[in-house]
Design a protein around this motif. Structure first.
Motif: not given
Length: 441
Positions: A72-95
């Motif tokens: 969640x922390x990494x996703x927040x940082x990636x969203x702050x950087x506007x990198x939704x593709x990377x954020x989605x990948x982190x989210x998927x691996x976590x789930x």
């Protein structure tokens, strides 16, 4: 930050905080009222059985810290950087990781229920209710892990209100089914555990609505990306280690208190753990706000906004803890009665324990929050030290006092937390810490 920006930011802060507080309030009421229902509809030993199962619940929460909170922390940082593709990948691996680990725990609950219970309860009188409660909890492990993981991701992705509503519904279903399963169906303590699992399934279903909305930035995606599981575990490690240590602390405390103070002592400790849930209402809200809103500011590199998040968070938690502590000191007997206790020795022991723990948990909340601050400022070693010290300091203090004078046993936590705060202060000075953002790539 000009006046308009500050007002906008303040509004955003309180939106995150109150949504997180509602999440904590619902979870707190769900657990505390659950114990009250069990105590009044079954007996005091069932309340103790739930407390004896807490180390396993904390163990699952540790898994969540590693696989979801860090993500969640990494996703927040990636969203702050506007990198939704990377954020989605982190989210998927976590789930995926949460589901896999949850199924492994389910298998253990099916094939090794007695052995699992013996690890937590060595008292013959309490073994049967503990086994009944624990086996269902292990069977529903995927629901527990996914509930915590999904609420983290949905909050970070900007829908904390949906999470609040989902958690409220989750706990409402839990408490309603508590009464139905225990009183109407006669399922006993096992019914309480089934009610919790079903409530989590309902909560997950409601939060899944976010991923269908136009405001969602997260999608299940396994496209070619730089491996991230190690980074997820590393990011969540300090919090997970703190949770592991807390698991060890709860396990050791149950053993020491049960052997030193007997049935009255373990019931009193059960109420103290429920008091901890009240404190976690505020602690969890503040920590979620720092992790969600704070990590976004870290991603942006906005030191002023991040400092403002921390200042407001510490001010809020201070006031909340003072009010809670005051209420416990004034009305301890009322608190004990709510859990169905009517024996004089249980009431007397519980009142003494609650008053001491009400004070002891104040430094605990500060230490836990400070650990998250060090982590977000990228002082990983200090955060790691606090993770270990947060609980492991208590165990030897508790053991020593149990051998010296059992009448002073309830002061163990307070003494240990004071020692920890002094150690953190010394480490802070010796390492010349400067609170400035040092964002990692």
């Amino acid at each position: 930050m000009n006046t308009v920006e500050r007002k906008t930011f303040n509004k955003e802060f309180w939106r995150f905080l109150w949504a997180s507080i509602l999440i904590g309030l619902s979870a707190c009421l769900g657990n505390v009222v659950d114990a009250m229902i069990v105590g009044n509809l079954i007996d005091e030993d069932s309340v103790s059985a739930i407390n004896l199962s807490f180390p396993f619940l904390q163990f699952m929460f540790t898994i969540n810290m590693l696989l979801a909170t860090g993500a969640g922390m990494l996703v927040g940082m990636e969203l702050g950087k506007k990198d939704t593709r990377r954020a989605s990948y982190i989210f998927t691996i976590s789930m995926i990781a949460c589901v896999v680990v949850g199924l492994i725990i389910t298998a253990c609950g099916i094939f090794f229920p007695d052995a699992s219970t013996r690890l937590l309860c060595n008292n013959d009188q309490l073994f049967a209710p503990t086994r009944a409660y624990l086996q269902v909890m292990m069977f529903g492990a995927p629901a527990y892990l996914l509930m915590w993981a999904v609420d983290t991701m949905v909050s970070v992705d900007g829908s904390p209100r949906l999470v609040s509503v989902s958690i409220l519904v989750d706990n409402a279903v839990h408490l309603i089914l508590d009464v139905v399963f225990i009183k109407c169906f006669g399922w006993g303590i096992e019914g309480s555990s089934w009610a919790a699992v079903i409530g989590h399934v309902v909560g997950i279903a409601l939060m899944a609505i976010h991923f269908l909305s136009k405001d969602n930035h997260l999608q299940l995606s396994l496209g070619r990306q730089k491996p991230v599981l190690g980074a997820i575990v590393s990011q969540g490690a300090p919090l997970a280690i703190a949770s592991i240590c807390l698991t060890a602390l709860m396990f050791s405390s149950n053993r020491i208190i049960l052997s030193s103070l007997g049935r009255a002592g373990i019931f009193a400790f059960s109420l103290c753990m429920n008091l901890l849930l009240i404190y976690n209402l505020f602690l969890g809200g503040v920590c979620r706000t720092i992790q969600s809103l704070g990590s976004i500011q870290v991603g942006k590199g906005d030191n002023e906004a991040f400092t403002l998040v921390l200042r407001k968070s510490f001010n809020f938690i201070t006031v909340a803890m003072i009010i809670t502590c005051f209420c416990v000191w004034v009305w301890p007997e009322f608190t004990v009665m709510l859990f169905g206790a009517d024996e004089e020795d249980l009431i007397a022991e519980s009142c003494q324990a609650l008053r001491i723990f009400a004070i002891s948990l104040i430094p605990f909340c500060y230490i836990y929050t400070i650990m998250i601050v060090y982590k977000l400022y990228a002082y990983d070693r200090i955060a790691l030290f606090i993770s270990f010290a947060l609980s492991l300091t208590v165990i030897p203090v508790l053991w020593i006092i149990s051998k010296m004078d059992t009448s002073l046993l309830w002061y163990s936590y307070l003494i240990a937390y004071i020692i920890e705060m002094f150690a953190i202060y010394l480490l802070h000075k010796l390492t010349h810490v400067k609170f400035e953002l040092r964002v990692k790539d």
